[in-house]
Design a protein around this motif. Sequence first.
Motif, PDB file in Angstrom:
ATOM      1  N   UNK A  31     -19.993  -3.626  -3.714  1.00 26.62           N
ATOM      2  CA  UNK A  31     -19.826  -2.790  -2.528  1.00 26.62           C
ATOM      3  C   UNK A  31     -19.037  -3.517  -1.444  1.00 26.62           C
ATOM      4  N   UNK A  32     -19.318  -4.786  -1.251  1.00 24.19           N
ATOM      5  CA  UNK A  32     -18.602  -5.557  -0.241  1.00 24.19           C
ATOM      6  C   UNK A  32     -17.146  -5.791  -0.625  1.00 24.19           C
ATOM      7  N   UNK A  33     -16.911  -6.021  -1.913  1.00 25.42           N
ATOM      8  CA  UNK A  33     -15.526  -6.184  -2.378  1.00 25.42           C
ATOM      9  C   UNK A  33     -14.738  -4.894  -2.173  1.00 25.42           C
ATOM     10  N   UNK A  34     -15.400  -3.752  -2.336  1.00 30.35           N
ATOM     11  CA  UNK A  34     -14.739  -2.471  -2.102  1.00 30.35           C
ATOM     12  C   UNK A  34     -14.374  -2.312  -0.626  1.00 30.35           C
ATOM     13  N   UNK A  35     -15.251  -2.768   0.262  1.00 29.36           N
ATOM     14  CA  UNK A  35     -14.932  -2.737   1.696  1.00 29.36           C
ATOM     15  C   UNK A  35     -13.732  -3.616   2.004  1.00 29.36           C
ATOM     16  N   UNK A  36     -13.691  -4.794   1.395  1.00 30.07           N
ATOM     17  CA  UNK A  36     -12.552  -5.691   1.597  1.00 30.07           C
ATOM     18  C   UNK A  36     -11.270  -5.098   1.028  1.00 30.07           C
ATOM     19  N   UNK A  37     -11.384  -4.395  -0.105  1.00 31.81           N
ATOM     20  CA  UNK A  37     -10.217  -3.754  -0.704  1.00 31.81           C
ATOM     21  C   UNK A  37      -9.669  -2.672   0.222  1.00 31.81           C
ATOM     22  N   UNK A  38     -10.552  -1.923   0.835  1.00 26.22           N
ATOM     23  CA  UNK A  38     -10.106  -0.893   1.782  1.00 26.22           C
ATOM     24  C   UNK A  38      -9.337  -1.540   2.933  1.00 26.22           C
ATOM     25  N   UNK A  39      -9.813  -2.684   3.376  1.00 22.41           N
ATOM     26  CA  UNK A  39      -9.128  -3.406   4.445  1.00 22.41           C
ATOM     27  C   UNK A  39      -7.747  -3.864   3.980  1.00 22.41           C
ATOM     28  N   UNK A  40      -7.656  -4.344   2.740  1.00 28.33           N
ATOM     29  CA  UNK A  40      -6.364  -4.803   2.214  1.00 28.33           C
ATOM     30  C   UNK A  40      -5.370  -3.653   2.117  1.00 28.33           C
ATOM     31  N   UNK A  41      -5.823  -2.496   1.686  1.00 33.16           N
ATOM     32  CA  UNK A  41      -4.924  -1.349   1.546  1.00 33.16           C
ATOM     33  C   UNK A  41      -4.530  -0.806   2.916  1.00 33.16           C
ATOM     34  N   UNK A  42      -5.470  -0.841   3.847  1.00 26.42           N
ATOM     35  CA  UNK A  42      -5.156  -0.370   5.200  1.00 26.42           C
ATOM     36  C   UNK A  42      -4.182  -1.305   5.899  1.00 26.42           C
ATOM     37  N   UNK A  43      -4.182  -2.564   5.499  1.00 29.42           N
ATOM     38  CA  UNK A  43      -3.314  -3.544   6.134  1.00 29.42           C
ATOM     39  C   UNK A  43      -1.907  -3.586   5.578  1.00 29.42           C
ATOM     40  N   UNK A  44      -1.541  -2.629   4.742  1.00 32.56           N
ATOM     41  CA  UNK A  44      -0.175  -2.575   4.237  1.00 32.56           C
ATOM     42  C   UNK A  44      -0.036  -2.795   2.751  1.00 32.56           C
ATOM     43  N   UNK A  45      -1.156  -3.012   2.035  1.00 36.38           N
ATOM     44  CA  UNK A  45      -1.150  -3.190   0.575  1.00 36.38           C
ATOM     45  C   UNK A  45      -0.416  -4.470   0.171  1.00 36.38           C
ATOM     46  N   UNK A  46      -0.349  -4.680  -1.136  1.00 36.67           N
ATOM     47  CA  UNK A  46       0.321  -5.852  -1.718  1.00 36.67           C
ATOM     48  C   UNK A  46      -0.195  -7.150  -1.104  1.00 36.67           C
ATOM     49  N   UNK A  47      -1.527  -7.243  -0.997  1.00 35.00           N
ATOM     50  CA  UNK A  47      -2.139  -8.436  -0.446  1.00 35.00           C
ATOM     51  C   UNK A  47      -3.623  -8.434  -0.743  1.00 35.00           C
ATOM     52  N   UNK A  48      -4.330  -9.381  -0.161  1.00 35.10           N
ATOM     53  CA  UNK A  48      -5.770  -9.444  -0.373  1.00 35.10           C
ATOM     54  C   UNK A  48      -6.471  -9.537   0.973  1.00 35.10           C
ATOM     55  N   UNK A  49      -7.752  -9.165   0.967  1.00 33.37           N
ATOM     56  CA  UNK A  49      -8.580  -9.244   2.172  1.00 33.37           C
ATOM     57  C   UNK A  49      -9.950  -9.751   1.773  1.00 33.37           C
ATOM     58  N   UNK A  50     -10.620 -10.406   2.731  1.00 35.77           N
ATOM     59  CA  UNK A  50     -11.939 -10.973   2.505  1.00 35.77           C
ATOM     60  C   UNK A  50     -12.996 -10.126   3.185  1.00 35.77           C
ATOM     61  N   UNK A  51     -14.168 -10.109   2.581  1.00 34.10           N
ATOM     62  CA  UNK A  51     -15.266  -9.347   3.153  1.00 34.10           C
ATOM     63  C   UNK A  51     -15.856 -10.078   4.361  1.00 34.10           C
ATOM     64  N   UNK A  52     -16.206  -9.289   5.371  1.00 33.09           N
ATOM     65  CA  UNK A  52     -16.899  -9.843   6.541  1.00 33.09           C
ATOM     66  C   UNK A  52     -17.996  -8.877   6.943  1.00 33.09           C
ATOM     67  N   UNK A  53     -18.894  -9.314   7.818  1.00 29.90           N
ATOM     68  CA  UNK A  53     -19.962  -8.447   8.297  1.00 29.90           C
ATOM     69  C   UNK A  53     -19.394  -7.266   9.078  1.00 29.90           C
ATOM     70  N   UNK A  54     -18.281  -7.521   9.782  1.00 30.62           N
ATOM     71  CA  UNK A  54     -17.673  -6.431  10.534  1.00 30.62           C
ATOM     72  C   UNK A  54     -17.226  -5.311   9.600  1.00 30.62           C
ATOM     73  N   UNK A  55     -16.767  -5.704   8.393  1.00 38.53           N
ATOM     74  CA  UNK A  55     -16.349  -4.684   7.429  1.00 38.53           C
ATOM     75  C   UNK A  55     -17.538  -3.849   6.976  1.00 38.53           C
ATOM     76  N   UNK A  56     -18.706  -4.463   6.822  1.00 35.39           N
ATOM     77  CA  UNK A  56     -19.887  -3.711   6.430  1.00 35.39           C
ATOM     78  C   UNK A  56     -20.235  -2.660   7.474  1.00 35.39           C
TER      79      UNK A  56
END
Length: 643
Positions: free
Chosen positions: A353-378
Amino acid sequence: MSASYREALRAALLYLLLSVVWMQLSGYLLNSFFDSSAELLRWQLINGYAWMTVSAGLIFIARARLLRCLGIGARLRERSEDRERLRQAAAVFDCTREGVLVTNGEGLIVHVNRAFMEITGYQSEEVLGQRPSLFKSGRHLKGFYQAMFETLDSRGEWSGEIWNRRKSGEIYPQWQTIRVIHDDLGRHSHYVAVFSDISAIKNSEHKLMHLAHHDALTDLPNRLLFTDRAEQALASAQVHKRGCALLLIDLDHFKMINDGLGHTIGDQLLKAVAERLKAMFGAGITLARLGGDEFAVLAESCPHLVQAAALARRIIDGLKEPFPIDGHQLFINTSIGISLFPSDALSAEQLLRNADSALFKAKSGGRNGYALYTEELTAHAQQRVEISFELRNALDQQQLRVYYQPVHDLKTSRLIGVEALVRWEHPQRGLVSPAEFIPIAERTGLIAEIDAWVMQQACRQMCQWQQAGKVLSFVAVNVSSRLFARRELYQQVAQVLRETGLAPACLELEVTESAVMEDPEVALEQMHRLRELGVRLAIDDFGTGYSSLLRLKRLPVQKLKIDQGFVAGLPWDEDDAAIVRVIIALAQSMGMQVHAEGIEQVEQAAFLLEQGSHLGQGYWFGRPVPAGQLDWLRAPVITQSLA
């Protein structure tokens, strides 16, 4: 005819012959030797007694012979029936498809059938006199056989699954039943084992188990197996005090490949991606396909954030190389969300579930990259769920509002049109920012329904302004990619115009560049039908998508809208200035109007006017407001403002 029967017959014939001879002899003696009646009477008495004695003896002999003959016949018939039953049993024994093995009381093999030889590969002469331990597989412990013989001793029968070895050395499973045979004294005389080869059943079970836990297209573990392995890995990591990382991989714009080249090419690409990912990883890393174009990677020994980020970068770089598929050179980008154990989550479900939140952040940030999970994302994810639930009721409870932002002619500063923008007036939270709920509406599919509602409200408001004598050339309404992809959009627009009475030329539909490029052929057909209806068409956020100039020139659009991201740096940012010049020149060469949005300073408006842009909107002209608060006064002239 048997010998006993013939002997009895001879005895009966001898008795008849003696009877006739005796009668003849008696008559002769009576006529020849006896003159007086007294002598004759004595003789008859003596003769009668003698004949009775001889007859009784002869009858006794014949009867004994006959009875002995009849007894032997019955035994012979019984033996004949026994032999017939034995022949039938032998035929069944030899023709049955189950293997049969018979041992004597000492455990030595005394008989096997044809099925036994076919299943095991042994011939009868190779096993007769041997012990069944010849077929042991070595997979069962000593206790297994002890329990088997204890059951045989107590119940006289045992059934179960057992693994044995063929002559070739192959180990295979059997379903076997063993029974004890007792003699007349109740002693164990024989053991009979009947068994069948269940290898095919075991193989089918294995295949079904594999299908239940693996993806049919890529043969990678599916979500069920991946979750199970993740739980085991986390349990082991907790015991050994080591960290793990879960990476959720999503292929960017994969839908375009499916829609443009077909699902067959899309499936081949997914298989090629799976093969390339498998080649990247070694032991200690589990790769799975969770569904669609989503993959997951579990690194069982990844204690540091830097290692997880390096792994994500290796995946992104590794998938950048083209995939040659069916004559096509396909390129794919990747977005990755990362969640770490134990810092981000303590269970496999929470890690996903947390990795999915981080993935949403990566896609929202322009795609073609990675994002890390944080409490703010939860917290953000929980808020998205709440908004999604509440947004479904917003339309029914009339919580949505339409605001209008003025559009001015840059040359005359005259108000020439408005853009209709949706706002959400939440009963507790107040006015919710579109940036907060529009992405959620797009993900849940509600955006198409919201767009249709905004279109109807805007057309109705435009008619009210016209009736009040307010002169506007157009009202612009955004059309999301979901609504634009619907073939019934033409009927929907026509119905709104018919119900409100607005002239089609007064309605302008804005379609994003990315929505047009998702399926250019369908977009072209859709736009031509809308143009036939008489509405105006504009390409919104131009320059942010993946336009093909060849397709662009075929689109029946009247306007290009320059994205505010390029306007923000004007006139000082050289890159933004260069891009804006190119867009304006392109539009002018194709006979289109240029409409710039996001103008917040007079210098930006002056640069755009100088380069030939026709229309502009932004905070410098006016913010989005409800219909009743729209400022109908002419905006300050740009040249005068600069002066």
